[in-house]
Design a protein around this motif. Structure first.
Motif: not given
Length: 186
Positions: A3-19
């Motif tokens: 996946q382009v743009g998501v590195s180990r240091t970037e943290k994406r916010q997951l929705s509760r439904d995604d989790v």
């Protein structure tokens, strides 16, 4: 296919439904556990072997090629793409790597072994016992010769020991913390 743009240091916010969607599948939970055990990076072939072993309650050496292939195929076609779309992993040339977003999954996974009560109920019971002790002291059930600081000390120690044990168990039951996934530790 990473996946382009998501590195180990970037943290994406997951929705509760995604989790909930991510953690709803046992194979994905097993895969996340195995990747965490391998310092947050694993080869897909090794990952499939380990997940197949846990699913079939066997040692890695005892799983059949059919069991291994079944897990490998579903991981490659279904589970890794789901985890990658959510930003939890990157998958490139057979190597699966966790992203920082994976850390946010831990707070949603509260494994309660079959012979235990949920922690919320335990603390509710502990608070009820403490309240009963306070009422007993207030109505004079205990002899006045017992120093007044003994009772608050007893109540505080009960909560302190309980909380310390709770922290220890929570850490032990996190994905990647033990040899087996938390649901297999029962």
């Amino acid at each position: 296919m990473g996946q382009v743009g998501v590195s180990r240091t970037e943290k994406r916010q997951l929705s509760r439904d995604d989790v909930y969607d991510i953690l709803s599948n046992q194979r994905r939970r097993y895969a996340l556990h195995a990747i965490k055990q391998e310092n947050e990076r694993a080869e897909l072939s090794d990952l499939a072997e380990q997940v197949a072993a846990w699913e079939n309650d066997k040692c890695i050496q005892d799983i059949t090629s059919t069991e291994r292939h079944r897990v490998y195929t579903s991981m490659q076609q279904t589970h890794l793409p789901t985890l990658e779309r959510a930003g939890v992993i990157t998958h490139d040339n057979g190597t699966v790597t966790l992203t920082d977003t994976a850390d946010s999954l831990d707070v949603y996974l509260d494994v309660v072994p079959g012979d235990s009560i949920p922690w919320a109920e335990y603390y509710l019971g502990l608070a009820a016992v403490s309240l009963a002790l306070v009422v007993a002291i207030w109505v004079g059930v205990f002899p006045p010769s017992i120093p007044s600081l003994v009772w608050p000390t007893v109540i505080t120690l009960l909560f302190l020991v309980s909380a310390a044990y709770h922290v220890k168990e929570t850490r032990r039951l996190q994905l990647g913390a033990a040899d087996k996934p938390p649901e297999l530790l029962e």
